[in-house]
Design an enzyme around this catalytic site. Sequence first.
Site, PDB file in Angstrom:
ATOM      1  N   GLY A 344       0.828  -1.204   0.000  1.00  0.00           N
ATOM      2  CA  GLY A 344       0.000   0.000   0.000  1.00  0.00           C
ATOM      3  C   GLY A 344       0.857   1.246   0.000  1.00  0.00           C
ATOM      4  N   MET A 346       5.126   2.636   1.488  1.00  0.00           N
ATOM      5  CA  MET A 346       6.375   2.293   2.169  1.00  0.00           C
ATOM      6  C   MET A 346       7.002   3.553   2.717  1.00  0.00           C
ATOM      7  SD  MET A 346       8.817   0.356   3.157  1.00  0.00           S
ATOM      8  CE  MET A 346      10.280   1.029   3.931  1.00  0.00           C
ATOM      9  N   HIS A 380      -0.651   6.625   8.824  1.00  0.00           N
ATOM     10  CA  HIS A 380       0.132   5.441   9.184  1.00  0.00           C
ATOM     11  C   HIS A 380       1.604   5.660   8.818  1.00  0.00           C
ATOM     12  CE1 HIS A 380       0.697   0.942   9.528  1.00  0.00           C
ATOM     13  NE2 HIS A 380       1.724   1.253   8.760  1.00  0.00           N
ATOM     14  N   GLU A 381       1.831   6.106   7.605  1.00  0.00           N
ATOM     15  CA  GLU A 381       3.216   6.281   7.144  1.00  0.00           C
ATOM     16  C   GLU A 381       3.929   7.352   7.957  1.00  0.00           C
ATOM     17  OE1 GLU A 381       4.402   4.063   5.007  1.00  0.00           O
ATOM     18  OE2 GLU A 381       2.377   3.271   5.205  1.00  0.00           O
TER      19      GLU A 381
HETATM   20 ZN   LIG Z   1       3.495   0.247   8.404  1.00  0.00          ZN
END
Ligand SMILES: [Zn+2]
Length: 944
Positions: A344, A346, A380-381
């Site tokens: 999804g 990185m 999240h990233e």
């Molecule tokens: Zn992660």
Amino acid sequence: MAKGCGMSKAVAIGIGVLTVSSVCGLVMMAVMYKIQIDKYPPRDPPIPTKPPVLPTGLPPNLRLPDNVIPESYKVFLQPYLYPAITNNYTNQSFAFTGNSTVRIKCMTDSKTIFLHVLDLNVTTVEVRKSDSNEKLSLSEYRIHQNESNFLEIQLKDKMSGNETYYDVFTKFEGELHNDLTGFYMSQYTEKVKDDEDQERFLATSLMKPTDARKVFPCFDEPALKAMFEITIIHRPDTNALSNTIGDPGTTEINGEEWIVTTFPKTPAMSTYLLAFTVSDFTFTQKSSGIKINVHARREAILAGYAEYALDVTEKILNHYQTIFELKHSVEKIDQIALPDISVGAMENWGLIAYQESGLLIDKATASTFDEEKVVTLIAHELAHLWFGNIVTMRWWNDLWLNEGFATFMSYFGVEADGWDLRDLIVLREIQTAFQADSFNSSQPLSMQENDIQTSSEIVGLFDDITHRKGAAVLRMLATFIGNENAFMKGIKAYLFKFQYQNAVHKDLWECLQQETTKDVEAFMSTWTETVGYPVVTIITQTGETTQEQFLLKQAWGHGIAWQVDIRYLASSDFVVKQDVLKVNGPVRRPHFEIEDKDEWLLANVNCTGFFRVNYDEENWNKLRMQLERNHHVIPLINRGQLIDDAFNLARAHRLNVTTALGLTKYLINDTEYFPWESALKNLDHLVLMFDRSEVYGPIMKYLRKQITILYEHFEEYTKNGTIPKKLTDQYNQVNAISVACSNGLSSCITMASSLFKDYRNGTNNIHPNLRSAIYCSAIASGDDDDWEFAWNEYQRATAPAEKDKLRYALSCTKEIWLLNRYLQYTLDPSKIRKTDMVSTINYIAKNVAGQPLAWDFVRGHWSYITQEYGAGVISLGSLLDAVTKRFSTDVELEEVRQLQREQDENNQGLAAQALEQVIERTEANIEWVKENKLLVKEWFIGEM
Ligand SMILES: [Zn+2]
Ligand SMILES: *[C@@H]1O[C@H](CO)[C@@H](O)[C@H](O)[C@H]1NC(C)=O
Ligand SMILES: *[C@@H]1O[C@H](CO)[C@@H](O)[C@H](O)[C@H]1NC(C)=O
Ligand SMILES: *[C@@H]1O[C@H](CO)[C@@H](O)[C@H](O)[C@H]1NC(C)=O
Ligand SMILES: *[C@@H]1O[C@H](CO)[C@@H](O)[C@H](O)[C@H]1NC(C)=O
Ligand SMILES: *[C@@H]1O[C@H](CO)[C@@H](O)[C@H](O)[C@H]1NC(C)=O
């Protein structure tokens, strides 16, 4: 991986969001920064000294020895690729060459140096003493042809082990493959004029977890942090990105013009966070202190698709800096939308890479859920900036420290952009983690360091356990500590103490221990080191309480005792109280004993604990009656959780399936998303078990009856092409439409077909939120012309989310020949991009007409798929998972076993754990269907 990821597969598919667990599996990220602290003076990142880890040596151990420690690298990379084939350049080349000088510190007198390298031709190796530049004589160097990926350098004489510095120089050649791992090539088309498409090429990278060794020889372990100085030499008309801010210049090599982009030294970081991109992308930027850039195809940038990401990135970053009190004087955050990436997103240091649909938003066609996917993925990233990039797990066995935290924190991060998703963590992460952790073949959250050695073992860790159970357990820990401030204080101390270093989970416990009198380690060790999770069974007549491991297949785990922190509620006073269970019992709990005939008990309020609850039948019945009488007195999250627990207990033979089914009857009075979504997910499993049998008719009829009221509740909106205000209502509106249409509610089907007809005639008035559901229904009830129309629209669409909706809808047809054709398209990257292959096949498998086709297709192309998706092992797992979801017969079980045998023969070990789980699940399904088919049928007939 994160959000977009959190949604259940059912919903995800329902709304066409691309979120197979694979996608979630691997999300990561990073950024470029120096660290500053609000309250403390800034301090420079330390130069790495001795690594905290003491790796244990050579094969079969597969870990690097600790005689030398890398300190810094100077790496030159020269990819020969052209961004396009034009009259000027006609010979495309995918080769790259390079050299690397790594400065190492020698800790013990020794003659050997071990590094990692894979799939590269190493043409030169030299070792020099750093201070004198004196060259040491080599006796040999060789690459181990096994899973160690070691490059072993043997010197004639010993290096001095007194912290003496040496420089290891290597020269190498490699190739950019189209395999989405290491340094790879990706091809896409760009509109150059209105009617002219041109092929484009770019080079990009994905190192996590162990592919930096495919780009240059390096010490490829997360604890061996070093500083990297990168230079990329690339073709004119391209620009190069890496972890720091590049400075391009030009040069001439052999009469050709080249650009040389030099990148200043990074702080100390792990190899898996390196990143390189060479492309002709453009970008849009925002500069308010921190430079935030979003890079994408020229077309996407011009269309404004990057603006949303740009905006929320800044907000979330500021929010995290406030709540973590650990400020970045970030130099830059590049975020890039790649046409092909196997995860999804990185979290590379300073250069976060995303799937296009994970970063780009077309405001005109995006649904609320598309935006939610982007914002949660970014959150999240960005959380990885702290959790993973500056504080890194010491070894992959503690990967959950990265992924669990990033997943958990993303729910706070999105609040910066006004999203309130906190309760949804239960649906998105926790219920999914329960599923993944219900198998004998599951793994503990924290493995022993020595149990994780090979790259495939490491890749296997990127799953729902590390991400979602990790998040669930952190949420439980926060509740256990009981005071959100104390919890955050401990977390802040942990971040501060271990910045630019590596940590193990015990380090976290120690920091949290400072903030509470409760014993953090004693509590958490039972949750992180033990496989699975418990079900707590309460007999309310006697107060007798037991815990056992919850497993879908019958052999239940006894003898394991978790420390279960139970928050419970009784109808006598509606006050939430607390109890702790430490033994696997049975123990008598007088306060769980209920004397009054009308009273009930509810445990695990708000599902803050990572466990399920079972009761005696009578208490279940009383809870059901309460729901039917007045459901509002039961907390919203528990209305859903009761249903989820009951159905899963029924799947595990611990509760009558009719008790679980009974809990869904009250839903005609509840319009909330939480309970509906929990019910639909579980009924969906029932549908999968029975939609090829005569039981399906009565199930459909019941679903149609139950959903009608919900459908009508939202019908005003649906008719007007508008949506409700509350986010969860928006989700439930979509549930109502997709369930109503797919179970034959004629007003729904008519509505969908008529809106789709308008679309075919040139006016698409369908609200973006509803498009997935409506396109799907229209194609399911439409003909091949409708399909062709959607296929053309799919090819024409430029907004990633709209493309995804159409791609999903194409899987909804009932025509076998169309489904077969569509499956064939998944092998042709000019039709279905590699990135989308797995989810497309998964969509087709979800369709009852497509199920057997998808399975035959996957089996038939297994070796091709495994070859093409070398590093996509995670996707392979989710592919297998999806195409076998319905399996519940002996014949099907034998087919999976056959695949497993062939797999062993080839000794690939790919997706081995996924296959184990599929077999376990199929066996469980077979048993369950045998036992329950009649009961289920009778119950549904009784409801007709
Ligand atoms: Zn992660
Ligand atoms: C091709 O070369 C010509 C002349 O050298 C130059 O004018 C033109 O811009 C080049 N085209 C591309 C696409 O590089
Ligand atoms: C490494 O490669 C770069 C670029 O090709 C070159 O300029 C440099 O001299 C090389 N370094 C060594 C030590 O050969
Ligand atoms: C090792 O280094 C220390 C400190 O630099 C020095 O005192 C000592 O003599 C050295 N020992 C050897 C064997 O070189
Ligand atoms: C590596 O070496 C082999 C054998 O000499 C050669 O066939 C191959 O093309 C080389 N690969 C690269 C990327 O240079
Ligand atoms: C349960 O969750 C709801 C919704 O988030 C919240 O309002 C309520 O305070 C929670 N109850 C407890 C006991 O934590």
